[in-house]
Write a protein that holds these residues in place. Structure first.
Motif, PDB file in Angstrom:
ATOM      1  N   SER A 233      -2.190  11.971 -14.715  1.00 48.62           N
ATOM      2  CA  SER A 233      -2.623  11.835 -13.253  1.00 48.62           C
ATOM      3  C   SER A 233      -3.253  10.385 -12.861  1.00 48.62           C
ATOM      4  O   SER A 233      -3.139  10.224 -11.926  1.00 48.62           O
ATOM      5  CB  SER A 233      -3.491  13.131 -13.124  1.00 48.62           C
ATOM      6  OG  SER A 233      -4.950  12.925 -13.660  1.00 48.62           O
ATOM      7  N   LEU A 234      -3.933   9.909 -13.780  1.00 47.28           N
ATOM      8  CA  LEU A 234      -4.338   8.611 -13.522  1.00 47.28           C
ATOM      9  C   LEU A 234      -3.437   7.677 -13.317  1.00 47.28           C
ATOM     10  O   LEU A 234      -3.598   6.841 -12.506  1.00 47.28           O
ATOM     11  CB  LEU A 234      -5.464   8.154 -14.620  1.00 47.28           C
ATOM     12  CG  LEU A 234      -6.024   6.970 -14.433  1.00 47.28           C
ATOM     13  CD1 LEU A 234      -6.887   6.802 -13.225  1.00 47.28           C
ATOM     14  CD2 LEU A 234      -7.055   6.567 -15.733  1.00 47.28           C
ATOM     15  N   ALA A 235      -2.174   7.739 -14.039  1.00 46.90           N
ATOM     16  CA  ALA A 235      -1.095   6.826 -14.041  1.00 46.90           C
ATOM     17  C   ALA A 235      -0.422   6.912 -12.663  1.00 46.90           C
ATOM     18  O   ALA A 235      -0.170   6.183 -11.752  1.00 46.90           O
ATOM     19  CB  ALA A 235      -0.012   7.172 -15.058  1.00 46.90           C
TER      20      ALA A 235
ATOM     21  N   SER B  42      -2.886   5.647  -9.902  1.00 45.60           N
ATOM     22  CA  SER B  42      -2.821   4.227  -9.662  1.00 45.60           C
ATOM     23  C   SER B  42      -1.709   3.706  -9.090  1.00 45.60           C
ATOM     24  O   SER B  42      -1.546   2.491  -8.410  1.00 45.60           O
ATOM     25  CB  SER B  42      -2.700   3.650 -11.444  1.00 45.60           C
ATOM     26  OG  SER B  42      -3.966   4.141 -12.078  1.00 45.60           O
ATOM     27  N   GLY B  43      -0.432   4.303  -9.322  1.00 49.48           N
ATOM     28  CA  GLY B  43       0.888   3.951  -8.750  1.00 49.48           C
ATOM     29  C   GLY B  43       0.734   4.001  -7.280  1.00 49.48           C
ATOM     30  O   GLY B  43       1.178   3.485  -6.526  1.00 49.48           O
ATOM     31  N   ALA B  44      -0.234   5.172  -6.910  1.00 54.62           N
ATOM     32  CA  ALA B  44      -0.285   5.459  -5.652  1.00 54.62           C
ATOM     33  C   ALA B  44      -1.135   4.569  -4.783  1.00 54.62           C
ATOM     34  O   ALA B  44      -0.941   4.177  -3.486  1.00 54.62           O
ATOM     35  CB  ALA B  44      -0.920   6.939  -5.393  1.00 54.62           C
ATOM     36  N   ASP B  45      -2.278   4.198  -5.350  1.00 53.13           N
ATOM     37  CA  ASP B  45      -3.086   2.945  -5.007  1.00 53.13           C
ATOM     38  C   ASP B  45      -2.381   1.819  -4.662  1.00 53.13           C
ATOM     39  O   ASP B  45      -2.535   1.102  -3.604  1.00 53.13           O
ATOM     40  CB  ASP B  45      -4.261   2.909  -6.152  1.00 53.13           C
ATOM     41  CG  ASP B  45      -5.133   3.832  -6.266  1.00 53.13           C
ATOM     42  OD1 ASP B  45      -5.119   4.653  -5.137  1.00 53.13           O
ATOM     43  OD2 ASP B  45      -5.892   3.916  -7.306  1.00 53.13           O
ATOM     44  N   ALA B  46      -1.298   1.524  -5.773  1.00 50.89           N
ATOM     45  CA  ALA B  46      -0.530   0.263  -5.550  1.00 50.89           C
ATOM     46  C   ALA B  46       0.328   0.338  -4.325  1.00 50.89           C
ATOM     47  O   ALA B  46       0.605  -0.841  -3.602  1.00 50.89           O
ATOM     48  CB  ALA B  46       0.421  -0.101  -6.664  1.00 50.89           C
TER      49      ALA B  46
ATOM     50  N   PRO C 186       3.702   6.872   2.794  1.00 52.56           N
ATOM     51  CA  PRO C 186       4.526   7.843   2.362  1.00 52.56           C
ATOM     52  C   PRO C 186       4.704   8.009   0.795  1.00 52.56           C
ATOM     53  O   PRO C 186       4.560   8.944   0.145  1.00 52.56           O
ATOM     54  CB  PRO C 186       5.775   7.843   3.257  1.00 52.56           C
ATOM     55  CG  PRO C 186       5.268   6.784   4.363  1.00 52.56           C
ATOM     56  CD  PRO C 186       4.454   5.874   3.686  1.00 52.56           C
ATOM     57  N   GLY C 187       4.874   6.717   0.099  1.00 48.69           N
ATOM     58  CA  GLY C 187       5.167   6.783  -1.246  1.00 48.69           C
ATOM     59  C   GLY C 187       3.670   6.995  -2.058  1.00 48.69           C
ATOM     60  O   GLY C 187       3.728   7.819  -2.898  1.00 48.69           O
TER      61      GLY C 187
ATOM     62  N   ARG D  70       2.711  10.454  -4.657  1.00 51.90           N
ATOM     63  CA  ARG D  70       2.314  10.271  -5.755  1.00 51.90           C
ATOM     64  C   ARG D  70       0.796  10.960  -6.202  1.00 51.90           C
ATOM     65  O   ARG D  70       0.289  11.477  -7.018  1.00 51.90           O
ATOM     66  CB  ARG D  70       2.242   9.130  -6.312  1.00 51.90           C
ATOM     67  CG  ARG D  70       3.569   8.429  -6.710  1.00 51.90           C
ATOM     68  CD  ARG D  70       3.625   7.208  -6.802  1.00 51.90           C
ATOM     69  NE  ARG D  70       4.945   6.682  -7.229  1.00 51.90           N
ATOM     70  CZ  ARG D  70       6.087   6.916  -6.619  1.00 51.90           C
ATOM     71  NH1 ARG D  70       6.231   7.172  -5.394  1.00 51.90           N
ATOM     72  NH2 ARG D  70       7.316   6.322  -6.964  1.00 51.90           N
ATOM     73  N   TYR D  71       0.062  11.013  -4.829  1.00 53.24           N
ATOM     74  CA  TYR D  71      -1.392  11.835  -5.134  1.00 53.24           C
ATOM     75  C   TYR D  71      -0.906  12.888  -5.223  1.00 53.24           C
ATOM     76  O   TYR D  71      -1.592  13.536  -5.777  1.00 53.24           O
ATOM     77  CB  TYR D  71      -1.998  11.443  -3.571  1.00 53.24           C
ATOM     78  CG  TYR D  71      -2.643   9.974  -3.369  1.00 53.24           C
ATOM     79  CD1 TYR D  71      -3.352   9.432  -4.646  1.00 53.24           C
ATOM     80  CD2 TYR D  71      -2.474   9.343  -2.208  1.00 53.24           C
ATOM     81  CE1 TYR D  71      -3.747   8.039  -4.635  1.00 53.24           C
ATOM     82  CE2 TYR D  71      -3.201   8.074  -2.479  1.00 53.24           C
ATOM     83  CZ  TYR D  71      -3.665   7.355  -3.283  1.00 53.24           C
ATOM     84  OH  TYR D  71      -4.078   6.223  -3.355  1.00 53.24           O
ATOM     85  N   THR D  72      -0.003  13.634  -4.347  1.00 49.98           N
ATOM     86  CA  THR D  72       0.407  15.022  -4.624  1.00 49.98           C
ATOM     87  C   THR D  72       0.902  15.411  -5.872  1.00 49.98           C
ATOM     88  O   THR D  72       0.346  16.326  -6.361  1.00 49.98           O
ATOM     89  CB  THR D  72       1.578  15.231  -3.427  1.00 49.98           C
ATOM     90  OG1 THR D  72       0.941  15.296  -1.976  1.00 49.98           O
ATOM     91  CG2 THR D  72       1.764  16.819  -3.408  1.00 49.98           C
ATOM     92  N   GLN D  73       1.621  14.478  -6.528  1.00 47.36           N
ATOM     93  CA  GLN D  73       2.120  14.675  -7.821  1.00 47.36           C
ATOM     94  C   GLN D  73       0.794  14.780  -8.773  1.00 47.36           C
ATOM     95  O   GLN D  73       0.763  15.695  -9.852  1.00 47.36           O
ATOM     96  CB  GLN D  73       3.044  13.678  -8.399  1.00 47.36           C
ATOM     97  CG  GLN D  73       4.259  13.701  -7.658  1.00 47.36           C
ATOM     98  CD  GLN D  73       5.348  12.528  -7.712  1.00 47.36           C
ATOM     99  OE1 GLN D  73       4.768  11.597  -8.226  1.00 47.36           O
ATOM    100  NE2 GLN D  73       6.518  12.875  -7.534  1.00 47.36           N
ATOM    101  N   ALA D  74      -0.142  13.876  -8.571  1.00 45.00           N
ATOM    102  CA  ALA D  74      -1.076  13.806  -9.431  1.00 45.00           C
ATOM    103  C   ALA D  74      -2.095  15.252  -9.354  1.00 45.00           C
ATOM    104  O   ALA D  74      -2.667  15.599 -10.689  1.00 45.00           O
ATOM    105  CB  ALA D  74      -2.193  12.719  -9.197  1.00 45.00           C
TER     106      ALA D  74
END
Length: 226
Positions: free
Chosen positions: A109-111, A114-118, A126-127, A131-135
């Motif tokens: 979830s942290l990965a 972090s990808g969502a933050d980037a 939207p991207g 990823r936040y939802t996936q986390a």
């Protein structure tokens, strides 16, 4: 003479079993050797080197197969390869025993986070939201005990903090993102058809006025093709 084949049979079988055992032992040794090399590179802060060694360990992985792929995910995470790290943690989660699911999924979830933050920082809202939802889903599919966490506190505390952090970022992203408006120049298929139908009707009326009888106009039936 009749006993010779049977004796040979029993002599060969143990040798074959021994060969299999030797090969299995050799594979396990190679797995452990590359795993140890990866750990050593990691301690020396050589994340790229650690990634290479963990990848080789995966090639010979026969026991605890989740460990080298999980560790490679950690090495990739340190290199800011968020998506690649998330993929490794996902694979590790499919291999790890139940008692290790919390740790693996916290890293997974942290990965994703972090990808969502980037992506958020790059204005790809939207991207980021995906990823936040996936986390959130990754965290929702596990439970964590009160076992001490590596960074202090308990795994349960770490899980709760991660869940609240991701939820907050997702809410913020939803609040700041406005879906793009449809262009005013975009073609309206329904409107275009209505306009064509209106023009056809006008042309039919003109044709009826011009023919003055039953003589059809061009088109063969008193109607123009459009």
């Amino acid at each position: 003479m009749r006993r010779t084949p049977r004796r040979l049979h029993w002599l060969v079988l143990p040798s074959a079993v021994a060969l299999v055992l030797v090969l299995a032992a050799s594979t396990l040794v190679l797995q452990l050797v590359f795993l140890a090399a990866g750990n050593s590179a990691w301690q020396e802060r050589d994340s790229a080197g650690a990634e290479r060694h963990y990848s080789r360990s995966m090639d010979f992985s026969v026991l605890n197969r989740w460990i080298p792929v999980h560790n490679r995910g950690v090495a990739r995470f340190e290199q800011s390869s968020w998506d690649a790290a998330a993929e490794d943690f996902q694979e590790a989660a499919s291999l790890a025993p139940e008692e290790r699911q919390c740790t693996v999924r916290l890293n997974w979830s942290l990965a994703l986070e972090s990808g969502a933050d980037a992506r958020r920082d790059a204005d790809d809202i939207p991207g980021a939201l995906v990823r936040y939802t996936q986390a959130e889903v990754v965290l929702a599919e596990t439970t964590c005990s009160d076992e001490p966490a590596p960074g202090g506190g308990t795994l349960s505390d770490a899980w709760d903090e991660a869940r609240q952090r991701v939820e907050s970022k997702k809410t913020e992203g939803n609040a700041t993102w406005t879906p793009p408006e449809e262009s005013s120049d975009a073609t309206d298929p329904a409107g275009e058809l209505d306009e064509r139908a209106r023009q056809a009707q006008e042309e039919r009326q003109r044709a009826e006025e011009q023919r003055g009888g039953d003589t059809p106009v061009e088109g063969g039936s008193g109607e123009r093709n459009w």
